[in-house]
Scaffold this motif. Structure first.
Motif, short mmCIF file in Angstrom:
data_model
loop_
_atom_site.label_atom_id
_atom_site.label_comp_id
_atom_site.label_asym_id
_atom_site.label_seq_id
_atom_site.Cartn_x
_atom_site.Cartn_y
_atom_site.Cartn_z
N UNK A 164 0.87 -1.17 0.00
CA UNK A 164 0.00 0.00 0.00
C UNK A 164 0.90 1.22 0.00
N UNK A 165 0.43 2.29 -0.60
CA UNK A 165 1.18 3.54 -0.67
C UNK A 165 0.49 4.54 0.25
N UNK B 72 0.70 -0.97 -5.23
CA UNK B 72 1.48 -1.52 -6.32
C UNK B 72 2.13 -2.80 -5.83
N UNK B 73 2.42 -3.66 -6.76
CA UNK B 73 3.01 -4.91 -6.36
C UNK B 73 3.28 -5.82 -7.53
N UNK B 74 3.46 -7.08 -7.20
CA UNK B 74 3.83 -8.06 -8.21
C UNK B 74 3.21 -9.41 -7.88
N UNK B 75 3.07 -10.19 -8.90
CA UNK B 75 2.54 -11.54 -8.75
C UNK B 75 3.01 -12.38 -9.93
N UNK C 51 4.09 -7.04 -12.77
CA UNK C 51 3.76 -5.95 -11.86
C UNK C 51 2.39 -5.35 -12.18
N UNK C 52 1.85 -4.68 -11.17
CA UNK C 52 0.61 -3.94 -11.34
C UNK C 52 0.56 -2.80 -10.35
N UNK C 53 -0.37 -1.89 -10.54
CA UNK C 53 -0.47 -0.71 -9.68
C UNK C 53 -1.79 0.00 -9.94
N UNK D 223 2.70 12.43 -10.16
CA UNK D 223 4.01 11.80 -10.26
C UNK D 223 4.31 10.77 -9.18
N UNK D 224 3.29 10.32 -8.46
CA UNK D 224 3.50 9.37 -7.36
C UNK D 224 4.10 8.07 -7.87
N UNK D 225 3.51 7.50 -8.89
CA UNK D 225 4.02 6.22 -9.38
C UNK D 225 5.40 6.37 -10.02
#
Length: 176
Positions: A68-69, A81-84, A95-97, A107-109
Protein backbone atom coordinates in the motif's frame (compact mmCIF):
# COMPACT_ATOMS: atom_id res chain seq x y z
CA UNK A 1 6.51 -17.10 3.13
CA UNK A 2 7.72 -13.74 1.83
CA UNK A 3 8.01 -10.77 4.19
CA UNK A 4 7.76 -7.48 2.34
CA UNK A 5 10.03 -4.70 3.58
CA UNK A 6 8.63 -1.35 4.66
CA UNK A 7 10.37 1.47 2.81
CA UNK A 8 10.02 5.16 2.12
CA UNK A 9 10.20 6.98 -1.20
CA UNK A 10 10.18 10.77 -0.81
CA UNK A 11 6.96 11.52 1.07
CA UNK A 12 5.45 8.05 0.65
CA UNK A 13 5.71 4.97 2.81
CA UNK A 14 5.37 1.52 1.27
CA UNK A 15 4.19 -1.36 3.47
CA UNK A 16 2.57 -4.73 2.82
CA UNK A 17 -1.16 -4.74 2.29
CA UNK A 18 -2.82 -6.43 5.26
CA UNK A 19 -6.27 -7.87 5.88
CA UNK A 20 -7.12 -4.69 7.83
CA UNK A 21 -6.72 -2.71 4.57
CA UNK A 22 -9.77 -4.36 3.00
CA UNK A 23 -11.91 -1.18 3.08
CA UNK A 24 -9.16 0.72 1.25
CA UNK A 25 -8.73 -2.06 -1.33
CA UNK A 26 -12.50 -2.08 -1.88
CA UNK A 27 -12.45 1.71 -2.31
CA UNK A 28 -9.86 1.40 -5.06
CA UNK A 29 -11.06 -1.74 -6.79
CA UNK A 30 -14.67 -0.58 -6.93
CA UNK A 31 -13.97 3.01 -7.94
CA UNK A 32 -15.54 3.75 -11.34
CA UNK A 33 -12.47 5.72 -12.47
CA UNK A 34 -9.94 3.09 -11.35
CA UNK A 35 -11.49 -0.13 -12.64
CA UNK A 36 -11.97 0.57 -16.37
CA UNK A 37 -8.36 -0.42 -17.09
CA UNK A 38 -7.77 -2.68 -14.09
CA UNK A 39 -8.18 -6.44 -14.37
CA UNK A 40 -10.03 -6.91 -11.07
CA UNK A 41 -13.05 -5.15 -9.61
CA UNK A 42 -15.50 -5.74 -6.77
CA UNK A 43 -19.10 -4.71 -6.22
CA UNK A 44 -19.15 -5.19 -2.45
CA UNK A 45 -16.87 -4.96 0.55
CA UNK A 46 -17.57 -8.63 1.30
CA UNK A 47 -16.52 -9.73 -2.19
CA UNK A 48 -13.22 -7.90 -1.76
CA UNK A 49 -12.25 -10.59 0.76
CA UNK A 50 -11.22 -12.65 -2.29
CA UNK A 51 -8.60 -10.02 -3.15
CA UNK A 52 -7.31 -10.04 0.41
CA UNK A 53 -7.06 -13.85 0.19
CA UNK A 54 -5.08 -13.42 -3.03
CA UNK A 55 -2.61 -11.02 -1.39
CA UNK A 56 -2.07 -13.48 1.48
CA UNK A 57 -1.75 -16.46 -0.86
CA UNK A 58 0.96 -14.98 -3.09
CA UNK A 59 2.96 -13.98 -0.02
CA UNK A 60 2.54 -17.46 1.43
CA UNK A 61 3.60 -19.29 -1.73
CA UNK A 62 6.35 -16.77 -2.59
CA UNK A 63 4.95 -15.76 -5.97
CA UNK A 64 4.35 -12.09 -5.24
CA UNK A 65 3.48 -9.32 -2.86
CA UNK A 66 1.55 -6.06 -2.81
CA UNK A 67 2.35 -2.81 -1.01
CA UNK A 68 0.00 0.00 0.00
CA UNK A 69 1.18 3.54 -0.67
CA UNK A 70 0.69 5.96 2.22
CA UNK A 71 1.19 9.72 1.94
CA UNK A 72 3.28 10.49 5.03
CA UNK A 73 2.12 14.11 5.24
CA UNK A 74 -1.59 13.26 5.43
CA UNK A 75 -1.44 9.62 6.59
CA UNK A 76 -3.88 8.73 3.80
CA UNK A 77 -3.64 5.62 1.67
CA UNK A 78 -3.38 6.72 -1.96
CA UNK A 79 -2.81 3.54 -3.96
CA UNK A 80 -1.18 0.16 -4.26
CA UNK A 81 1.48 -1.52 -6.32
CA UNK A 82 3.01 -4.91 -6.36
CA UNK A 83 3.83 -8.06 -8.21
CA UNK A 84 2.54 -11.54 -8.75
CA UNK A 85 2.99 -14.59 -10.94
CA UNK A 86 6.69 -15.02 -10.09
CA UNK A 87 8.12 -17.84 -12.19
CA UNK A 88 11.28 -19.12 -10.55
CA UNK A 89 12.46 -21.12 -13.56
CA UNK A 90 12.17 -18.12 -15.88
CA UNK A 91 13.23 -15.49 -13.30
CA UNK A 92 10.31 -13.25 -14.21
CA UNK A 93 7.42 -11.57 -12.45
CA UNK A 94 4.43 -9.38 -13.37
CA UNK A 95 3.76 -5.95 -11.86
CA UNK A 96 0.61 -3.94 -11.34
CA UNK A 97 -0.47 -0.71 -9.68
CA UNK A 98 -3.35 1.67 -9.11
CA UNK A 99 -3.97 5.03 -7.49
CA UNK A 100 -7.15 6.64 -6.24
CA UNK A 101 -8.16 9.36 -8.75
CA UNK A 102 -7.52 12.26 -6.34
CA UNK A 103 -3.83 11.38 -6.61
CA UNK A 104 -3.52 11.01 -10.38
CA UNK A 105 -1.13 13.27 -12.27
CA UNK A 106 1.08 14.02 -9.26
CA UNK A 107 4.01 11.80 -10.26
CA UNK A 108 3.50 9.37 -7.36
CA UNK A 109 4.02 6.22 -9.38
CA UNK A 110 7.04 7.74 -11.15
CA UNK A 111 8.63 8.06 -7.72
CA UNK A 112 7.46 4.74 -6.27
CA UNK A 113 7.81 2.26 -9.14
CA UNK A 114 11.64 2.45 -9.57
CA UNK A 115 12.14 1.80 -5.85
CA UNK A 116 9.58 -1.00 -5.94
CA UNK A 117 11.57 -2.67 -8.72
CA UNK A 118 14.72 -2.39 -6.62
CA UNK A 119 12.97 -3.95 -3.60
CA UNK A 120 11.60 -6.76 -5.77
CA UNK A 121 15.11 -7.69 -6.95
CA UNK A 122 16.15 -8.02 -3.30
CA UNK A 123 13.35 -10.54 -2.69
CA UNK A 124 13.22 -12.53 -5.93
CA UNK A 125 15.92 -13.48 -8.41
CA UNK A 126 14.64 -11.56 -11.42
CA UNK A 127 15.80 -11.19 -14.97
CA UNK A 128 12.54 -9.90 -16.46
CA UNK A 129 9.65 -7.81 -15.15
CA UNK A 130 6.44 -7.71 -17.19
CA UNK A 131 3.41 -5.45 -17.23
CA UNK A 132 0.20 -5.97 -19.20
CA UNK A 133 -1.57 -2.75 -20.18
CA UNK A 134 -5.03 -2.53 -21.68
CA UNK A 135 -5.22 -0.54 -24.92
CA UNK A 136 -6.41 2.97 -24.18
CA UNK A 137 -4.52 3.21 -20.88
CA UNK A 138 -1.99 5.72 -22.18
CA UNK A 139 -1.03 6.99 -18.71
CA UNK A 140 0.14 3.53 -17.68
CA UNK A 141 2.06 3.10 -20.92
CA UNK A 142 3.86 6.44 -20.38
CA UNK A 143 4.71 5.46 -16.79
CA UNK A 144 6.26 2.17 -17.86
CA UNK A 145 8.26 3.82 -20.64
CA UNK A 146 9.48 6.46 -18.16
CA UNK A 147 10.66 3.61 -15.89
CA UNK A 148 12.63 1.93 -18.67
CA UNK A 149 10.13 -0.68 -19.85
CA UNK A 150 9.88 -1.49 -23.55
CA UNK A 151 6.67 -2.24 -25.40
CA UNK A 152 7.09 -5.67 -26.97
CA UNK A 153 3.80 -5.74 -28.82
CA UNK A 154 0.02 -5.69 -28.78
CA UNK A 155 -2.07 -8.81 -28.28
CA UNK A 156 -5.25 -7.95 -30.16
CA UNK A 157 -8.59 -9.13 -28.75
CA UNK A 158 -6.73 -11.37 -26.31
CA UNK A 159 -9.24 -11.29 -23.42
CA UNK A 160 -12.90 -10.68 -22.75
CA UNK A 161 -13.77 -8.11 -20.11
CA UNK A 162 -17.31 -6.98 -19.38
CA UNK A 163 -18.49 -8.96 -22.42
CA UNK A 164 -16.14 -7.07 -24.77
CA UNK A 165 -12.90 -8.13 -26.35
CA UNK A 166 -9.88 -6.16 -25.17
CA UNK A 167 -6.34 -5.84 -26.45
CA UNK A 168 -3.30 -5.81 -24.18
CA UNK A 169 0.15 -4.33 -24.66
CA UNK A 170 2.99 -6.34 -23.18
CA UNK A 171 5.74 -4.28 -21.60
CA UNK A 172 8.94 -5.69 -20.18
CA UNK A 173 12.11 -4.56 -18.50
CA UNK A 174 15.23 -6.72 -18.52
CA UNK A 175 17.18 -6.28 -15.29
CA UNK A 176 20.54 -7.87 -16.11
Amino acid sequence: MIHLPVFTVDEFQMAAIERSDQAFVFEGLSHPQVIPFYGVSYRSYEATAAQMDFYEQILSDGTGGWWKITDNSSGKLVGACGCNNFQHKHEKIEIGYWLLPDHWGKGIMRKVLPELLLQMTRIWKLHRVEAWVESGNDSSRRLLEYCGFNCEGLLRDTEIKNDKRISLYIYAKILD
